[in-house]
Design a protein around this motif. Sequence first.
Motif, short mmCIF file in Angstrom:
data_model
loop_
_atom_site.label_atom_id
_atom_site.label_comp_id
_atom_site.label_asym_id
_atom_site.label_seq_id
_atom_site.Cartn_x
_atom_site.Cartn_y
_atom_site.Cartn_z
N GLY A 114 62.60 40.26 47.60
CA GLY A 114 62.20 39.59 48.83
C GLY A 114 60.74 39.67 49.19
N LEU A 115 59.90 40.32 48.37
CA LEU A 115 58.49 40.44 48.73
C LEU A 115 57.81 39.08 48.84
CD1 LEU A 115 56.01 42.22 49.24
CD2 LEU A 115 55.65 42.34 46.77
N LEU A 116 58.21 38.13 48.02
CA LEU A 116 57.57 36.82 48.01
C LEU A 116 58.33 35.78 48.84
CD1 LEU A 116 56.52 36.55 44.25
CD2 LEU A 116 55.25 37.53 46.16
N ASP A 117 59.31 36.21 49.60
CA ASP A 117 60.13 35.24 50.34
C ASP A 117 59.31 34.46 51.38
OD1 ASP A 117 62.29 35.98 48.90
OD2 ASP A 117 63.31 37.08 50.49
N ALA A 118 58.29 35.10 51.96
CA ALA A 118 57.49 34.44 52.99
C ALA A 118 56.28 33.71 52.42
CB ALA A 118 57.03 35.47 54.03
N LEU A 119 56.20 33.61 51.10
CA LEU A 119 55.06 32.93 50.48
C LEU A 119 55.20 31.42 50.63
CD1 LEU A 119 52.46 33.34 48.75
CD2 LEU A 119 53.90 33.00 46.74
N THR A 120 54.17 30.79 51.15
CA THR A 120 54.12 29.34 51.29
C THR A 120 53.11 28.78 50.30
OG1 THR A 120 52.41 29.49 52.99
CG2 THR A 120 54.71 29.51 53.73
N TRP A 121 53.10 27.44 50.18
CA TRP A 121 52.10 26.82 49.30
C TRP A 121 50.67 27.12 49.75
CZ3 TRP A 121 52.84 25.49 44.59
CH2 TRP A 121 54.09 25.05 44.16
N SER A 148 53.55 38.85 51.51
CA SER A 148 53.84 37.93 50.41
C SER A 148 52.57 37.46 49.71
CB SER A 148 54.62 36.71 50.93
OG SER A 148 55.91 37.08 51.37
N VAL A 149 51.53 37.14 50.48
CA VAL A 149 50.27 36.71 49.87
C VAL A 149 49.66 37.82 49.04
CG1 VAL A 149 47.90 35.96 50.36
CG2 VAL A 149 49.81 34.96 51.62
N VAL A 150 49.65 39.04 49.58
CA VAL A 150 49.11 40.17 48.84
C VAL A 150 49.92 40.44 47.58
CG1 VAL A 150 48.69 42.67 48.93
CG2 VAL A 150 48.04 41.22 50.86
N GLY A 151 51.25 40.40 47.70
CA GLY A 151 52.09 40.61 46.53
C GLY A 151 51.83 39.56 45.46
N PHE A 152 51.70 38.31 45.85
CA PHE A 152 51.44 37.24 44.89
C PHE A 152 50.05 37.40 44.27
CE2 PHE A 152 50.05 32.82 43.92
CZ PHE A 152 50.98 32.55 42.93
N THR A 153 49.07 37.78 45.08
CA THR A 153 47.71 37.99 44.56
C THR A 153 47.67 39.10 43.52
OG1 THR A 153 46.81 37.33 46.72
CG2 THR A 153 45.32 38.46 45.21
N VAL A 154 48.34 40.20 43.82
CA VAL A 154 48.38 41.32 42.86
C VAL A 154 49.10 40.89 41.59
CG1 VAL A 154 49.27 43.65 42.46
CG2 VAL A 154 48.22 43.07 44.66
N LEU A 155 50.19 40.17 41.72
CA LEU A 155 50.93 39.71 40.55
C LEU A 155 50.06 38.81 39.67
CD1 LEU A 155 53.58 39.46 38.95
CD2 LEU A 155 54.19 37.53 40.45
N VAL A 156 49.38 37.85 40.29
CA VAL A 156 48.48 36.97 39.53
C VAL A 156 47.38 37.77 38.86
CG1 VAL A 156 46.77 35.12 39.76
CG2 VAL A 156 48.96 34.94 40.94
N SER A 157 46.80 38.72 39.58
CA SER A 157 45.72 39.53 39.02
C SER A 157 46.20 40.36 37.83
CB SER A 157 45.15 40.46 40.10
OG SER A 157 44.09 41.23 39.61
N VAL A 158 47.38 40.97 37.96
CA VAL A 158 47.91 41.78 36.86
C VAL A 158 48.16 40.91 35.63
CG1 VAL A 158 49.88 43.15 36.09
CG2 VAL A 158 48.89 43.55 38.35
N VAL A 159 48.74 39.74 35.84
CA VAL A 159 49.06 38.87 34.70
C VAL A 159 47.79 38.34 34.05
CG1 VAL A 159 50.14 36.70 34.03
CG2 VAL A 159 51.32 38.23 35.62
N VAL A 160 46.91 37.74 34.83
CA VAL A 160 45.73 37.08 34.28
C VAL A 160 44.74 38.10 33.72
CG1 VAL A 160 43.72 35.66 34.84
CG2 VAL A 160 45.98 35.08 35.77
N HIS A 161 44.39 39.10 34.52
CA HIS A 161 43.41 40.08 34.07
C HIS A 161 43.99 40.98 32.98
CE1 HIS A 161 41.57 39.42 38.26
NE2 HIS A 161 40.82 38.80 37.38
N GLY A 162 45.30 41.26 33.05
CA GLY A 162 45.92 42.08 32.02
C GLY A 162 45.92 41.39 30.67
N ILE A 163 46.22 40.09 30.66
CA ILE A 163 46.21 39.34 29.41
C ILE A 163 44.79 39.15 28.88
CG2 ILE A 163 46.69 37.07 28.42
CD1 ILE A 163 49.15 36.93 30.19
N ALA A 164 43.83 38.94 29.79
CA ALA A 164 42.47 38.61 29.38
C ALA A 164 41.62 39.82 29.04
CB ALA A 164 41.78 37.80 30.47
N SER A 165 41.96 41.00 29.55
CA SER A 165 41.05 42.14 29.44
C SER A 165 40.72 42.51 28.00
CB SER A 165 41.64 43.35 30.17
OG SER A 165 42.90 43.72 29.62
N THR A 166 41.73 42.66 27.15
CA THR A 166 41.47 43.08 25.77
C THR A 166 40.66 42.07 24.98
OG1 THR A 166 43.48 44.46 25.72
CG2 THR A 166 42.55 43.78 23.60
#
Length: 426
Positions: free
Chosen positions: A310-317, A383-401
């Motif tokens: 439910g962390l992202l339940d309140a996330l809007t476009w 929800s916005v913070v959770g989505f931001t962290v998720l995007v950061s982990v995915v994008v920066h985690g894949i790109a870092s190496t």
Amino acid sequence: MIVDPYVALLGGLGLLVLLVAWVPLVTRELPLSLPLVCIALGAVVFALPEGGSALHPADWLTPTERMTELVVLIALTGCGLRIDERPGVRRWSSTWWLLSVTMPLCIAAGYGVGTLLLGLPPATAMLLGAVLAPTDPVLAADVQVGPPRSGPGGDVRFALTSEAGLNDGLAFPFTWLAIGLALNGSTGGPWTWDWLLVDVVWQLAAGAGIGYGVGRLLGWLVFGRDDRVVLSATRDGFVAVGVTFISYAAAELAHGYGFIAVFAAAVVLRRAERTHEGDYVVHLHHFIEQIERLLMMVLLVLFGGSLVGGLLDALTWPGAVGALLMVFLVRPLTGLLALLPTRQHRREAAVTAFFGIRGVGSFYYLAFAAGHAAFPELKAVWSVVGFTVLVSVVVHGIASTPVMRWLDRTLYQPETERRQAVRQTE
């Protein structure tokens, strides 16, 4: 078959401990990161019928605040211990510019996202800007400098390490500003002067000063001249934990910022080791790094569970767009702007500006503020913070190496080879 929850907990913790050691070996050659694996694991486990109920961090403010605070403190000690560069105005110029330009602009942009895109009231919008501004010291390990005595690793790694070590503490005044707005309803009145004098001037100065003093004292206790009584003679790694907790407690008792004190004490302790023979500081760093990775893994597994709980339940476009703007536009542009006066190569500046990783610290400040004041529409911020962290982990985690290897191959290795050739001809 009925499984004892205690036995299941021990088995799960044992599996996590093994994964902490094993996952980095597997992902070393892959565009993956340990945080990304942890989040995916948590999402899968809590999505199973037998996985238990996923918890929203807003429903458990005190545990969320304490757990995130602990892992940030441990990470800050690790950051301070691994910095080989002596503190100074010119040596740390990239750091100072990132802190003085990028961070305030990111806070302002976060406030704008909150008011213009999400329609949040001023207090909640200020809180959104404050929690999304700092670069996270926990999730940025892949783009930071290596262990002590491993060399600087390039300006990018140094800038990101030192920035992450300091700007978590510098987010505190703006978090208190958001709390003040929530409690008082406006920027007018005597409370604004109290905020400026106490929450900005005093607490920043007290955190830095006490961190320096504690670091000097503990440096003498750890690396003194008499090997019979100094702590380095014990070879115990948990001394690093003692340094962390003592510096934090001393600053908090003086009403200073403990995050800044912990990082400052670790940097000063690292400088004290310069006069000591041996590799004890390396041992301290390895120990604190192992604790950090274990705590981070537990926390991110819970974060993965919250994503399906439910962390992202309140996330809007508009909220999703705002998060993407903060990660892909605001941080890179403000980072490049801040680094213009520095001597960083354009490739270094681009990479430094891009890797403004958001993570555990954002959840700490959000839980801290929610425990001190009532903020309207706070579910949307979670929800916005959770989505931001998720995007950061995915994008920066894949790109870092791949990005850091590209930078090493195209910039740092040729420069190292050039310097070696110059030395040979002299």
